[in-house]
Design a protein around this motif. Structure first.
Motif, short mmCIF file in Angstrom:
data_model
loop_
_atom_site.label_atom_id
_atom_site.label_comp_id
_atom_site.label_asym_id
_atom_site.label_seq_id
_atom_site.Cartn_x
_atom_site.Cartn_y
_atom_site.Cartn_z
N CYS A 1 36.89 52.58 46.79
CA CYS A 1 36.76 52.93 45.80
C CYS A 1 36.16 52.83 44.21
CB CYS A 1 38.19 53.57 45.13
SG CYS A 1 38.89 51.87 44.33
N GLY A 2 36.15 53.28 42.76
CA GLY A 2 35.63 52.11 41.96
C GLY A 2 36.31 50.93 41.56
N LEU A 3 37.00 51.72 41.65
CA LEU A 3 38.35 50.21 41.50
C LEU A 3 38.10 48.39 42.41
CD1 LEU A 3 40.50 48.61 39.76
CD2 LEU A 3 41.94 49.22 41.82
N ASP A 4 37.64 48.92 43.71
CA ASP A 4 36.65 48.34 44.96
C ASP A 4 35.74 47.49 44.06
OD1 ASP A 4 36.53 46.73 47.06
OD2 ASP A 4 35.89 48.92 48.35
N ALA A 5 34.70 48.33 43.61
CA ALA A 5 33.35 48.20 43.20
C ALA A 5 33.65 46.99 41.96
CB ALA A 5 32.94 49.18 42.69
N ALA A 6 35.11 47.56 40.74
CA ALA A 6 34.95 46.33 39.77
C ALA A 6 35.74 45.41 40.34
CB ALA A 6 36.11 47.42 39.01
N LEU A 7 35.85 45.06 41.35
CA LEU A 7 36.47 44.13 41.45
C LEU A 7 35.67 42.72 42.32
CD1 LEU A 7 40.74 44.97 42.89
CD2 LEU A 7 39.59 43.79 40.62
N ALA A 8 35.34 43.81 42.65
CA ALA A 8 33.66 42.98 43.53
C ALA A 8 33.27 41.80 42.09
CB ALA A 8 32.57 43.56 44.19
N VAL A 9 32.78 42.32 41.27
CA VAL A 9 32.34 41.66 40.57
C VAL A 9 32.87 41.02 39.23
CG1 VAL A 9 31.43 42.08 37.87
CG2 VAL A 9 30.36 44.08 39.78
N ILE A 10 34.63 41.64 38.92
CA ILE A 10 35.73 40.08 38.09
C ILE A 10 36.42 39.56 39.34
CG2 ILE A 10 34.88 41.92 36.28
CD1 ILE A 10 38.37 42.62 36.80
N GLY A 11 36.40 39.91 40.48
CA GLY A 11 37.26 39.37 41.52
C GLY A 11 37.38 37.62 40.51
N GLY A 12 38.90 36.88 41.68
CA GLY A 12 38.89 36.14 40.72
C GLY A 12 39.40 35.82 39.56
N LYS A 13 40.46 34.39 38.67
CA LYS A 13 41.54 34.75 37.85
C LYS A 13 40.63 34.16 36.47
CE LYS A 13 45.04 31.72 36.93
NZ LYS A 13 46.05 30.53 37.14
N TRP A 14 39.15 34.43 36.18
CA TRP A 14 38.42 33.62 35.71
C TRP A 14 38.13 34.58 34.98
CZ3 TRP A 14 42.25 29.82 33.84
CH2 TRP A 14 42.66 29.07 35.53
N LYS A 15 36.94 35.17 35.35
CA LYS A 15 35.98 36.53 35.00
C LYS A 15 36.43 36.93 33.86
CE LYS A 15 32.81 35.65 38.88
NZ LYS A 15 31.90 35.86 40.48
N PRO A 16 38.05 37.85 34.41
CA PRO A 16 38.53 38.65 33.69
C PRO A 16 38.10 38.09 32.35
CG PRO A 16 39.08 39.23 35.28
CD PRO A 16 38.58 38.16 35.68
N LEU A 17 39.14 36.98 32.35
CA LEU A 17 39.12 36.04 31.02
C LEU A 17 38.15 35.39 30.87
CD1 LEU A 17 42.60 33.69 32.04
CD2 LEU A 17 42.46 35.69 30.61
N ILE A 18 36.88 35.06 31.25
CA ILE A 18 35.67 35.38 30.37
C ILE A 18 35.00 36.83 29.58
CG2 ILE A 18 33.38 34.60 30.40
CD1 ILE A 18 34.37 32.55 33.02
N LEU A 19 34.33 37.82 30.30
CA LEU A 19 35.38 38.67 29.63
C LEU A 19 35.25 38.90 28.34
CD1 LEU A 19 34.18 40.53 32.91
CD2 LEU A 19 32.62 39.37 31.36
N PHE A 20 36.72 38.39 28.45
CA PHE A 20 38.06 38.83 26.78
C PHE A 20 37.55 38.05 25.63
CE2 PHE A 20 41.38 37.58 24.68
CZ PHE A 20 42.19 39.28 24.36
#
Length: 116
Positions: free
Chosen positions: A8-27
């Protein structure tokens, strides 16, 4: 890349932002261009090795733009690409959810660490 790799789309998104730090960096980059040291301070507990690795991956994926000014002392700035901004905007509601439910999440995590 084949799209049937993802369930699903969530699977694709998590492939890009997987891990603890990437979402915080993007934020943090969604709000402004940042230098490496500033990102490190804003994120907090991330090691320099991990922050460097995550930034390199985000840059390789086309989400983050890196500018090295070739100065002494070194000055490197990071910002989001247009593609990266679309992902940061998609993460904003998740951030809002976390802010609204921080107390409950804190209690949940405390309960997890209790001996059973």
């Amino acid at each position: 890349m084949k799209t049937d790799l993802f369930t699903c789309g969530l699977d694709a998104a998590l492939a890009v932002i997987g891990g603890k730090w990437k979402p915080l960096i993007l934020f943090h980059l969604a709000h402004d261009t940042r230098r490496y040291g500033e990102l490190s301070r804003l994120i907090g507990a991330v090691s320099h090795k991990m922050l460097s690795q995550q930034l390199k991956e985000l840059e390789a994926d086309g989400l983050v733009h890196r500018v090295d000014y070739k100065e002494i002392p070194p000055r490197v700035e990071y910002s989001l690409t247009a593609f990266g901004l679309t992902l940061a905007k998609a993460l904003a509601p998740l951030c809002e959810w976390g802010t609204a439910h921080a107390m409950e999440v804190g209690k949940m995590l405390a309960n997890r660490s209790l001996p059973r």
